[in-house]
Design a protein around this motif. Structure first.
Motif, mmCIF file in Angstrom:
data_model
loop_
_atom_site.group_PDB
_atom_site.id
_atom_site.type_symbol
_atom_site.label_atom_id
_atom_site.label_comp_id
_atom_site.label_asym_id
_atom_site.label_seq_id
_atom_site.Cartn_x
_atom_site.Cartn_y
_atom_site.Cartn_z
ATOM 1 N N SER A 135 -11.829 9.211 35.322
ATOM 2 C CA SER A 135 -11.702 10.591 35.804
ATOM 3 C C SER A 135 -10.767 11.425 34.933
ATOM 4 C CB SER A 135 -11.264 10.619 37.267
ATOM 5 O OG SER A 135 -10.003 10.044 37.425
ATOM 6 N N ASP A 136 -9.843 10.783 34.224
ATOM 7 C CA ASP A 136 -8.985 11.512 33.287
ATOM 8 C C ASP A 136 -9.793 12.079 32.112
ATOM 9 O OD1 ASP A 136 -6.727 11.028 34.798
ATOM 10 O OD2 ASP A 136 -5.976 9.410 33.517
ATOM 11 N N GLN A 137 -10.970 11.511 31.874
ATOM 12 C CA GLN A 137 -11.809 11.952 30.762
ATOM 13 C C GLN A 137 -12.879 12.955 31.179
ATOM 14 O OE1 GLN A 137 -13.211 8.575 28.421
ATOM 15 N NE2 GLN A 137 -11.443 7.399 29.089
ATOM 16 N N LEU A 138 -12.951 13.253 32.481
ATOM 17 C CA LEU A 138 -13.975 14.157 33.001
ATOM 18 C C LEU A 138 -13.329 15.328 33.733
ATOM 19 C CD1 LEU A 138 -16.297 11.439 34.617
ATOM 20 C CD2 LEU A 138 -16.557 12.487 32.361
ATOM 21 N N ASN A 139 -14.023 16.475 33.739
ATOM 22 C CA ASN A 139 -13.542 17.577 34.559
ATOM 23 C C ASN A 139 -14.099 17.410 35.981
ATOM 24 O OD1 ASN A 139 -16.127 18.894 34.834
ATOM 25 N ND2 ASN A 139 -15.843 19.770 32.789
ATOM 26 N N GLN A 140 -13.681 18.271 36.892
ATOM 27 C CA GLN A 140 -14.049 18.118 38.302
ATOM 28 C C GLN A 140 -15.562 18.165 38.510
ATOM 29 O OE1 GLN A 140 -11.665 17.215 40.451
ATOM 30 N NE2 GLN A 140 -13.310 16.835 41.882
ATOM 31 N N ASP A 141 -16.261 19.064 37.799
ATOM 32 C CA ASP A 141 -17.726 19.152 37.928
ATOM 33 C C ASP A 141 -18.382 17.855 37.447
ATOM 34 O OD1 ASP A 141 -17.604 21.722 38.952
ATOM 35 O OD2 ASP A 141 -17.952 22.691 37.002
ATOM 36 N N GLU A 142 -17.887 17.314 36.341
ATOM 37 C CA GLU A 142 -18.448 16.064 35.805
ATOM 38 C C GLU A 142 -18.198 14.898 36.762
ATOM 39 O OE1 GLU A 142 -18.112 16.841 30.985
ATOM 40 O OE2 GLU A 142 -16.317 16.259 32.111
ATOM 41 N N ILE A 143 -17.039 14.876 37.402
ATOM 42 C CA ILE A 143 -16.736 13.821 38.379
ATOM 43 C C ILE A 143 -17.716 13.893 39.546
ATOM 44 C CG2 ILE A 143 -15.043 13.027 40.101
ATOM 45 C CD1 ILE A 143 -12.856 13.843 38.044
ATOM 46 N N GLN A 144 -17.980 15.111 40.035
ATOM 47 C CA GLN A 144 -18.932 15.271 41.144
ATOM 48 C C GLN A 144 -20.330 14.824 40.740
ATOM 49 O OE1 GLN A 144 -18.296 19.393 42.244
ATOM 50 N NE2 GLN A 144 -16.943 18.786 43.934
#
Length: 148
Positions: free
Chosen positions: A123-132
């Motif tokens: 998750s440190d490598q992704l933004n919030q939209d990418e995490i979703q």
């Protein structure tokens, strides 16, 4: 928008590689604290038992989607490693409860920590939209695999 044949082919290759990596992970025991090396089947059984006060063999088999015989074999291995214990059910003399020992709880906690660290690193490598999107993809993939 319909995915192109090229996108489908690339996605299929990526899934194939991911499945192969999971298969390789299944073959290699990993050390979980004082519990020592455990296979993925063993640690996921420990995880399914978790820190509850105890679980019936039939409930454990259902939770793992395996037969009672398969659960019995893995519980036997975990018992020999002093990670789980069997106790009589308090109300049903025919039933046996499975629970974690102190050593089993350590393995359970180490496994949880491993998963949490992995997810945090991802998750440190992704933004919030990418995490979703990632979480939705995992959910959909899990649903598709249950159909097979």
């Amino acid at each position: 928008m319909e995915p192109s044949n090229r996108n489908i082919e690339m996605g299929s290759r990526h899934l194939g590689r991911l499945f192969m990596q999971f298969k390789q992970l299944e073959r290699h025991p990993r050390v979980f604290g004082e519990a020592g090396p455990l296979t993925p089947s063993e640690i996921h059984t420990i995880d399914a038992i978790s820190c509850e006060s105890g679980i019936l063999m039939s409930e454990l088999a259902a939770r793992l989607s395996v037969t009672k015989g398969a659960v019995s074999q893995i519980v036997k291995k975990l018992e020999s490693k002093q990670l789980v214990q069997r106790t009589p059910h308090p109300e049903d003399s025919r039933a046996v409860m499975i629970s974690l020992t102190e050593k089993g709880i350590i393995a359970f906690q180490a496994h949880r920590e491993l998963h949490q660290n992995f997810y945090k690193e991802l998750s440190d490598q992704l933004n919030q939209d990418e995490i979703q999107i990632f979480e939705k993809c995992i959910q959909k993939l899990t649903e598709l695999l249950k159909k097979e």
